[in-house]
Scaffold this motif. Structure first.
Motif, PDB file in Angstrom:
ATOM      1  N   GLY B 217       0.788  -1.372   0.040  1.00 30.48           N
ATOM      2  CA  GLY B 217      -0.065  -0.232  -0.091  1.00 30.48           C
ATOM      3  C   GLY B 217       0.833   1.240   0.096  1.00 30.48           C
ATOM      4  O   GLY B 217       2.196   1.001  -0.113  1.00 30.48           O
ATOM      5  N   ALA B 218       0.372   2.380   0.039  1.00 28.58           N
ATOM      6  CA  ALA B 218       0.909   3.731   0.299  1.00 28.58           C
ATOM      7  C   ALA B 218       0.260   4.826   0.877  1.00 28.58           C
ATOM      8  O   ALA B 218      -0.979   4.981   0.764  1.00 28.58           O
ATOM      9  CB  ALA B 218       1.624   4.298  -1.170  1.00 28.58           C
ATOM     10  N   ARG B 219       0.988   5.660   1.436  1.00 27.57           N
ATOM     11  CA  ARG B 219       0.385   6.993   1.911  1.00 27.57           C
ATOM     12  C   ARG B 219       1.024   8.111   1.291  1.00 27.57           C
ATOM     13  O   ARG B 219       2.330   8.266   1.162  1.00 27.57           O
ATOM     14  CB  ARG B 219       0.662   6.949   3.445  1.00 27.57           C
ATOM     15  N   LEU B 220       0.306   8.861   0.488  1.00 30.72           N
ATOM     16  CA  LEU B 220       0.705  10.054  -0.083  1.00 30.72           C
ATOM     17  C   LEU B 220       0.621  11.473   0.763  1.00 30.72           C
ATOM     18  O   LEU B 220      -0.320  11.366   1.374  1.00 30.72           O
ATOM     19  CB  LEU B 220       0.030  10.440  -1.303  1.00 30.72           C
ATOM     20  N   TYR B 221       1.528  12.247   0.675  1.00 27.92           N
ATOM     21  CA  TYR B 221       1.278  13.529   1.370  1.00 27.92           C
ATOM     22  C   TYR B 221       1.052  14.745   0.397  1.00 27.92           C
ATOM     23  O   TYR B 221       1.875  15.017  -0.412  1.00 27.92           O
ATOM     24  CB  TYR B 221       2.645  13.926   2.284  1.00 27.92           C
ATOM     25  N   GLU B 222      -0.119  14.911   0.570  1.00 26.47           N
ATOM     26  CA  GLU B 222      -0.672  16.303  -0.459  1.00 26.47           C
ATOM     27  C   GLU B 222       0.046  17.264  -0.510  1.00 26.47           C
ATOM     28  O   GLU B 222       0.301  17.593  -1.535  1.00 26.47           O
ATOM     29  CB  GLU B 222      -2.255  16.451  -0.120  1.00 26.47           C
ATOM     30  N   ASN B 223       0.459  18.072   0.685  1.00 24.33           N
ATOM     31  CA  ASN B 223       1.280  19.114   0.639  1.00 24.33           C
ATOM     32  C   ASN B 223       2.509  18.930   0.160  1.00 24.33           C
ATOM     33  O   ASN B 223       3.122  19.991  -0.238  1.00 24.33           O
ATOM     34  CB  ASN B 223       1.160  19.693   2.080  1.00 24.33           C
ATOM     35  N   THR B 224       3.015  17.855  -0.002  1.00 22.23           N
ATOM     36  CA  THR B 224       4.512  17.729  -0.700  1.00 22.23           C
ATOM     37  C   THR B 224       4.464  17.479  -2.099  1.00 22.23           C
ATOM     38  O   THR B 224       5.493  17.614  -2.935  1.00 22.23           O
ATOM     39  CB  THR B 224       5.335  16.628  -0.231  1.00 22.23           C
ATOM     40  N   ILE B 225       3.250  17.095  -2.909  1.00 25.98           N
ATOM     41  CA  ILE B 225       3.331  16.710  -4.379  1.00 25.98           C
ATOM     42  C   ILE B 225       3.529  18.142  -5.014  1.00 25.98           C
ATOM     43  O   ILE B 225       2.898  19.201  -4.876  1.00 25.98           O
ATOM     44  CB  ILE B 225       1.883  16.479  -4.620  1.00 25.98           C
ATOM     45  N   PRO B 226       4.670  18.001  -5.819  1.00 27.13           N
ATOM     46  CA  PRO B 226       5.203  19.057  -6.489  1.00 27.13           C
ATOM     47  C   PRO B 226       4.157  19.479  -7.815  1.00 27.13           C
ATOM     48  O   PRO B 226       4.380  18.874  -8.924  1.00 27.13           O
ATOM     49  CB  PRO B 226       6.627  18.850  -7.197  1.00 27.13           C
ATOM     50  N   VAL B 227       3.352  20.245  -7.555  1.00 30.05           N
ATOM     51  CA  VAL B 227       2.238  20.590  -8.557  1.00 30.05           C
ATOM     52  C   VAL B 227       2.818  21.788  -9.601  1.00 30.05           C
ATOM     53  O   VAL B 227       3.315  22.779  -9.035  1.00 30.05           O
ATOM     54  CB  VAL B 227       0.902  20.945  -8.051  1.00 30.05           C
ATOM     55  N   SER B 228       2.708  21.519 -10.794  1.00 29.29           N
ATOM     56  CA  SER B 228       3.244  22.383 -11.855  1.00 29.29           C
ATOM     57  C   SER B 228       2.328  23.761 -11.744  1.00 29.29           C
ATOM     58  O   SER B 228       1.235  23.668 -11.676  1.00 29.29           O
ATOM     59  CB  SER B 228       3.215  21.894 -13.330  1.00 29.29           C
ATOM     60  N   THR B 229       2.943  24.771 -12.151  1.00 25.76           N
ATOM     61  CA  THR B 229       2.293  26.124 -12.121  1.00 25.76           C
ATOM     62  C   THR B 229       1.303  26.119 -13.299  1.00 25.76           C
ATOM     63  O   THR B 229       0.233  26.867 -13.419  1.00 25.76           O
ATOM     64  CB  THR B 229       3.272  27.309 -12.287  1.00 25.76           C
TER      65      THR B 229
END
Lengths: 303, 303
Positions: B217-229
């Protein structure tokens, strides 16, 4: 200027221009398969063949099994034409989402059956949405350095031979042909073959490709060409395409040896249909009444 | 039952069933590229990627150069995702005969430019008539046995990392991305990477593929995902696809070493976005407010 104005042959020449090729590339664009020096002694063969609905087959006229068989068979035929053994294949599929699942499993059944017959591994692929069915098969094969046969090796004085019979693809032969892998291997393992191609765009056009690559001419004997009983006429048979027979040249001396000892072991019929001539002679057909007529590179071209 | 009823993932599983694979096939259907034991020490990678007009690009929105660049770039990205170097490519083209020749030479210019950048040889292809433009690129790469990275190697406790930034493909990023070949090679040459994939169908779906193959399984951290501008929103960014960034996992200890010494040498940004969990934990996103929400394998699927 549009593609239809310059045609397929000129187009490919233009696209190939300026492509950088490293030293490991023995043969790039311009033969049945690319030839690559990989590790070890054997050469790697790399080819692809794209099949498109309503161009190469019609859904109303072909079973899913036949479509899959043909898609893989064309790529295996390319490898055979270089004297090689096919080993691995990938399948890119363009499919309409309304297509029945059973249709596609049928296509794969055709491919798997043929793959098993020749020990080919289907190792992957890609899928995408498309209104028309698209099947693009790429294949990797191998051939010993000494057994590689290219288009450009025909020599003046060689005889021209063809396996099986020509024509009749309109009657469905193109949907069930067995690629001439075993025949090609028998030939390169037992005889010196100077040039070879598989007939995909018609005998006349594909022989012309051998002649152009070899800088030679040729004389074909109309009365010896093995025309299939499914063919409408000789004229159509030699221009129709999708025969997937092997067309090759060898010296007259080698041919004598082949007809004395090799042919009976090979099982598949092979017919001598002409001779390789000087380029100045050109490309001609000796008709049944003994006259000679000039041949043009006519056959199946997409553009 | 139609293809749209079972979807892309189920379809591929059904087609793969019963495919005979020899001992030389290390990995068949189910990773970014097939892995084959050829002669010598290095493994051979084999992949294909099909691009179709109005599915992967629109003629009105992309230049011919961009279309060619993207077509080859996708296949190179697949090789990179296995830790390998791309070496050879074939191009199957489906083209309308009314297309201007200059359009196709433009497509080839895009491919040649990218090929030169990574030392890839374009060694041949096939052409056929088609109303919609089709470009199917198949590629051969190589990777040392010890440096091969597969999808299924993620371990509980690994951290999850991603190169570059995610999202914004709708704004044209998918037409000009540089495949992460050099980054992948840096990673496998200097670090122990447990699992890797390139993001083609969206971060969420492609990470799910790693987890499924690894039975974790996995846990993703929303606040760290590098979203493109260029992205419209985080939600779109992680489901959109065609980022062609590397998504990979390594042990926490290895990651510390990477962030201390490797990252500055690599130049391309790399972000830690989550951790690999036990399968029973499932697949979840820790949102900015500290809550956890379940993730479904949603992303770009053709069917």
């Amino acid at each position: 200027m549009r593609i239809k104005d310059i045609g397929e042959i000129d187009l490919i020449e233009r696209l190939a221009k300026g492509i950088p090729l490293g030293k490991t590339v023995v043969e790039g664009i311009g033969d049945d398969a690319a030839v690559i020096k990989w590790r070890g002694e054997a050469l790697l063969l790399f080819t692809c063949d794209m099949l498109i609905e309503d161009v190469h087959f019609r859904l109303a006229e072909a079973t899913p099994f036949q479509i899959g068989w043909k898609a893989l068979g064309r790529a295996l035929s390319d490898v055979a034409a270089m004297g090689g053994r096919p080993r691995y294949a990938l399948v890119s599929l363009g499919i309409d989402r309304r297509l029945p699942v059973s249709f596609l499993t049928g296509v794969y059944k055709g491919m798997k059956t043929l793959a098993r017959r020749f020990g080919v591994n289907i190792v992957g692929g890609d899928t995408a949405r498309s209104r028309k069915l698209i099947i693009d098969v790429s294949a990797i094969g191998e051939v010993e350095r000494s057994r590689l046969v290219r288009r450009g090796g025909a020599k003046i004085g060689d005889v021209i031979l063809v396996t099986g019979s020509i024509g009749g693809s309109k009657k469905g032969r193109h949907l069930s042909f067995l690629p001439r892998v075993e025949e090609a291997r028998f030939l390169v393992e037992n005889h010196r073959i100077n040039a070879m191609i598989d007939i995909s765009d018609g005998l006349i056009l594909d022989l012309w490709r051998i002649l152009t690559a070899s800088s030679t001419g040729a004389r074909l004997y109309e009365n010896t060409i093995p025309v299939s009983t499914d063919a409408v006429s000789l004229k159509k048979a030699i221009q129709e395409g999708e025969d997937f027979e092997l067309l090759f040249t060898m010296s007259a001396r080698e041919a004598r040896r082949f007809f004395e000892t090799g042919l009976t072991r090979m099982k598949t019929p092979v017919t001598l249909i002409g001779e390789v001539m000087d380029a100045r002679y050109g490309y001609r057909l000796r008709t049944k009444d003994g006259r000679e007529s000039r041949l043009e590179p006519k056959g199946y071209l997409h553009f």
